[in-house]
Design a protein around this motif. Structure first.
Motif, mmCIF file in Angstrom:
data_model
loop_
_atom_site.group_PDB
_atom_site.id
_atom_site.type_symbol
_atom_site.label_atom_id
_atom_site.label_comp_id
_atom_site.label_asym_id
_atom_site.label_seq_id
_atom_site.Cartn_x
_atom_site.Cartn_y
_atom_site.Cartn_z
ATOM 1 N N UNK A 1 0.801 -1.226 0.000
ATOM 2 C CA UNK A 1 0.000 0.000 0.000
ATOM 3 C C UNK A 1 0.834 1.276 0.000
ATOM 4 N N UNK A 2 2.123 1.170 0.311
ATOM 5 C CA UNK A 2 2.940 2.366 0.518
ATOM 6 C C UNK A 2 3.039 3.256 -0.714
ATOM 7 N N UNK A 3 3.055 2.681 -1.896
ATOM 8 C CA UNK A 3 3.247 3.472 -3.117
ATOM 9 C C UNK A 3 1.946 4.004 -3.695
ATOM 10 N N UNK A 4 0.812 3.667 -3.094
ATOM 11 C CA UNK A 4 -0.488 4.109 -3.625
ATOM 12 C C UNK A 4 -0.641 5.612 -3.433
ATOM 13 N N UNK A 5 -0.955 6.374 -4.489
ATOM 14 C CA UNK A 5 -1.148 7.819 -4.342
ATOM 15 C C UNK A 5 -2.490 8.120 -3.678
ATOM 16 N N UNK A 6 -2.486 9.027 -2.720
ATOM 17 C CA UNK A 6 -3.733 9.475 -2.104
ATOM 18 C C UNK A 6 -3.757 11.000 -2.057
ATOM 19 N N UNK A 7 -4.934 11.542 -1.990
ATOM 20 C CA UNK A 7 -5.127 12.983 -1.936
ATOM 21 C C UNK A 7 -4.434 13.560 -0.712
ATOM 22 N N UNK A 8 -3.722 14.656 -0.898
ATOM 23 C CA UNK A 8 -2.939 15.201 0.205
ATOM 24 C C UNK A 8 -3.843 15.726 1.321
ATOM 25 N N UNK A 9 -3.349 15.596 2.535
ATOM 26 C CA UNK A 9 -4.025 16.060 3.745
ATOM 27 C C UNK A 9 -5.367 15.370 3.987
ATOM 28 N N UNK A 10 -5.565 14.214 3.367
ATOM 29 C CA UNK A 10 -6.809 13.479 3.570
ATOM 30 C C UNK A 10 -6.886 12.905 4.983
ATOM 31 N N UNK A 11 -5.747 12.532 5.541
ATOM 32 C CA UNK A 11 -5.728 11.865 6.840
ATOM 33 C C UNK A 11 -5.623 12.830 8.023
#
Length: 225
Positions: free
Chosen positions: A76-86
């Motif tokens: 899962x580490x390389x999966x791109x996610x929307x910034x500041x989502x967490x």
């Protein structure tokens, strides 16, 4: 702003106020991500690495009354996610869950790939938790957003004050990743809360992290701080 933070940092060092210096340093590093306009998404590993700066500020603020543990599945580490989502989810866990806990607090951030179709990210705390009545209210309010019946801004233009962080995250999640993206909340009074995001892996690949000069800290995979 960076020059000002740098000045505060060195002033704190001169007065041997090491904790203040560390908070300012972490805040500066966190802003590097949040104020970067060239990228909307980062790898999950980068996102958690930058998120740690914010968490460290809160640990110092609350006198290290809680620890943080990262359980990032390698795939899962390389999966791109929307910034500041967490960040809003972690903020809620600390300020509404762990605040007031003098010791023994735990914050656990986990990620994994499920059935090769979905990346799941959870933020768990062992704080105050919610009553059954409160949990049902939170879930019903978020269902309205999930069904696209309620925005995060009310009809008269006033921001929703209650659950604003959760509303914001879920709205961004739906807008960016589509209707299949979801947010689930579990909680028990006196035991803590778990918020889990489910994002279609295909939509993550459709919105890859772009190149930018924002370095990531390595080696944050699985550690306790």
């Amino acid at each position: 702003m960076y020059n000002t933070l740098d000045s505060i940092y060195w002033s704190a060092k001169n007065y041997e106020a090491d904790e203040i210096g560390e908070m300012v340093m972490n805040l500066s590093k966190f802003f590097r991500l949040s104020l970067n306009k060239g990228r909307q998404s980062f790898s999950l590993e980068e996102s958690v690495s930058h998120l740690h700066y914010y968490i460290r500020i809160q640990q110092i603020r609350f006198l290290d009354s809680f620890t943080v543990e990262y359980r990032l599945d390698e795939a899962s580490k390389s999966v791109p996610i929307l910034k500041l989502l967490l960040q809003p989810l972690v903020e809620n866990a600390i300020l509404h869950g762990l605040e007031g806990k003098e010791e023994g607090g735990r914050l656990i951030i986990s990620s994994w790939i499920e059935e090769r179709r979905t990346v799941k990210i959870s933020v768990r705390d062992n704080g105050k938790g919610m009553s059954e009545e409160r949990l049902q209210y939170v879930q019903s309010e978020l269902q309205l957003i999930a069904r696209a019946h309620a925005p995060i801004v009310s009809a008269d233009g006033e921001d929703w004050k209650d659950l604003f962080g959760l509303r914001n995250v879920l709205t961004r999640l739906k807008l960016y990743y589509g209707s299949e993206a979801a947010m689930m909340i579990e909680s028990r009074l006196g035991e803590g809360t778990i918020v889990t995001l489910a994002i279609p892996l295909e939509r993550c690949r459709d919105n890859p992290a772009s190149d930018a000069n924002v370095p990531a800290d390595r080696g944050i995979g699985e550690r306790t701080a």
